[in-house]
Write a protein that holds these residues in place. Structure first.
Motif, PDB file in Angstrom:
ATOM      1  N   ARG A  80      35.221  -3.935  -1.201  1.00  0.00           N
ATOM      2  CA  ARG A  80      34.435  -4.636  -2.233  1.00  0.00           C
ATOM      3  C   ARG A  80      32.941  -4.473  -1.974  1.00  0.00           C
ATOM      4  O   ARG A  80      32.164  -4.323  -2.921  1.00  0.00           O
ATOM      5  CB  ARG A  80      34.820  -6.104  -2.293  1.00  0.00           C
ATOM      6  CG  ARG A  80      36.147  -6.338  -2.965  1.00  0.00           C
ATOM      7  CD  ARG A  80      36.457  -7.809  -3.079  1.00  0.00           C
ATOM      8  NE  ARG A  80      37.762  -8.000  -3.683  1.00  0.00           N
ATOM      9  CZ  ARG A  80      38.531  -9.046  -3.481  1.00  0.00           C
ATOM     10  NH1 ARG A  80      38.109 -10.033  -2.710  1.00  0.00           N
ATOM     11  NH2 ARG A  80      39.712  -9.126  -4.063  1.00  0.00           N
ATOM     12  N   TRP A 105      39.123   2.695  -6.511  1.00  0.00           N
ATOM     13  CA  TRP A 105      39.712   1.708  -7.408  1.00  0.00           C
ATOM     14  C   TRP A 105      38.853   0.452  -7.437  1.00  0.00           C
ATOM     15  O   TRP A 105      38.601  -0.117  -8.498  1.00  0.00           O
ATOM     16  CB  TRP A 105      41.142   1.387  -6.969  1.00  0.00           C
ATOM     17  CG  TRP A 105      41.838   0.370  -7.810  1.00  0.00           C
ATOM     18  CD1 TRP A 105      42.494   0.583  -8.993  1.00  0.00           C
ATOM     19  CD2 TRP A 105      41.943  -1.034  -7.546  1.00  0.00           C
ATOM     20  NE1 TRP A 105      43.004  -0.603  -9.472  1.00  0.00           N
ATOM     21  CE2 TRP A 105      42.683  -1.611  -8.606  1.00  0.00           C
ATOM     22  CE3 TRP A 105      41.487  -1.846  -6.514  1.00  0.00           C
ATOM     23  CZ2 TRP A 105      42.976  -2.965  -8.653  1.00  0.00           C
ATOM     24  CZ3 TRP A 105      41.776  -3.203  -6.569  1.00  0.00           C
ATOM     25  CH2 TRP A 105      42.509  -3.748  -7.629  1.00  0.00           C
ATOM     26  N   HIS A 106      38.370   0.029  -6.266  1.00  0.00           N
ATOM     27  CA  HIS A 106      37.479  -1.135  -6.206  1.00  0.00           C
ATOM     28  C   HIS A 106      36.153  -0.838  -6.917  1.00  0.00           C
ATOM     29  O   HIS A 106      35.603  -1.718  -7.587  1.00  0.00           O
ATOM     30  CB  HIS A 106      37.244  -1.556  -4.752  1.00  0.00           C
ATOM     31  CG  HIS A 106      38.400  -2.300  -4.155  1.00  0.00           C
ATOM     32  ND1 HIS A 106      38.599  -3.646  -4.333  1.00  0.00           N
ATOM     33  CD2 HIS A 106      39.432  -1.877  -3.395  1.00  0.00           C
ATOM     34  CE1 HIS A 106      39.692  -4.035  -3.704  1.00  0.00           C
ATOM     35  NE2 HIS A 106      40.223  -2.968  -3.123  1.00  0.00           N
ATOM     36  N   ARG A 109      36.734  -1.166 -10.615  1.00  0.00           N
ATOM     37  CA  ARG A 109      36.766  -2.572 -11.013  1.00  0.00           C
ATOM     38  C   ARG A 109      35.368  -3.157 -11.090  1.00  0.00           C
ATOM     39  O   ARG A 109      35.077  -3.957 -11.971  1.00  0.00           O
ATOM     40  CB  ARG A 109      37.634  -3.370 -10.052  1.00  0.00           C
ATOM     41  CG  ARG A 109      39.113  -3.034 -10.234  1.00  0.00           C
ATOM     42  CD  ARG A 109      39.984  -3.936  -9.449  1.00  0.00           C
ATOM     43  NE  ARG A 109      39.569  -5.318  -9.690  1.00  0.00           N
ATOM     44  CZ  ARG A 109      40.328  -6.367  -9.490  1.00  0.00           C
ATOM     45  NH1 ARG A 109      41.536  -6.200  -9.053  1.00  0.00           N
ATOM     46  NH2 ARG A 109      39.900  -7.580  -9.707  1.00  0.00           N
ATOM     47  N   ALA A 112      33.904  -1.726 -14.378  1.00  0.00           N
ATOM     48  CA  ALA A 112      34.725  -1.840 -15.591  1.00  0.00           C
ATOM     49  C   ALA A 112      34.092  -2.678 -16.692  1.00  0.00           C
ATOM     50  O   ALA A 112      34.310  -2.408 -17.875  1.00  0.00           O
ATOM     51  CB  ALA A 112      36.106  -2.398 -15.247  1.00  0.00           C
ATOM     52  N   ALA A 129      42.680   0.312 -14.211  1.00  0.00           N
ATOM     53  CA  ALA A 129      41.650  -0.656 -13.820  1.00  0.00           C
ATOM     54  C   ALA A 129      40.506  -0.665 -14.831  1.00  0.00           C
ATOM     55  O   ALA A 129      39.925  -1.705 -15.116  1.00  0.00           O
ATOM     56  CB  ALA A 129      41.131  -0.341 -12.422  1.00  0.00           C
TER      57      ALA A 129
END
Length: 138
Positions: A80, A105-106, A109, A112, A129
């Protein structure tokens, strides 16, 4: 290299690159083409890969999703923090390419909610995501 180590390395390469040729896999795991073909047959029998002419891809299914879900939960705070720093570097109006991976992927997010960006990805998990329809380039 032990077969279990080769199998895991093959799966890692397929996760990273999608379609990978037998020749490249053989080079990466330092084995013969025939050994890699036998490894792919074994992984195919387990439902983990799908063999193609001259190469292989990951099989779409629960095994890969389970691995991704588990890995995504490792080192969450660090991922994160990386995602927050990376997101801060993205200028408005940018096209962002995100490869497969749990750290990216983080990042996805973290990005996004920004409506001023377009995305390119080869990862179904990252596409989900982002899930922003028409701004997704694939």
């Amino acid at each position: 290299m032990h077969s279990l180590v080769r199998h895991e390395r093959i799966l890692t390469l397929l996760r990273q690159h999608g379609l990978v040729s037998v020749r490249r896999l053989a080079r990466e795991v330092r084995a013969s083409d025939m050994t890699v073909r036998r490894d792919l047959a074994h992984l195919c029998d387990q439902g983990l890969v799908r063999k193609l002419h001259g190469g292989a891809v990951l099989a779409v299914g629960k095994a890969e999703e389970t691995h991704f879900s588990a890995t995504r939960q490792e080192h969450v705070e660090e991922k994160r923090a990386i995602a927050k720093e990376a997101a801060a570097l993205v200028a408005p109006g940018s096209v962002v390419a995100l490869g497969a991976g749990t750290t990216t992927w983080h990042v996805a997010r973290a990005l996004a909610e920004r409506s001023d960006l377009s995305f390119i990805t080869n990862s179904p998990n990252i596409a989900l995501a982002l899930d922003r329809g028409s701004r997704m380039l694939s």
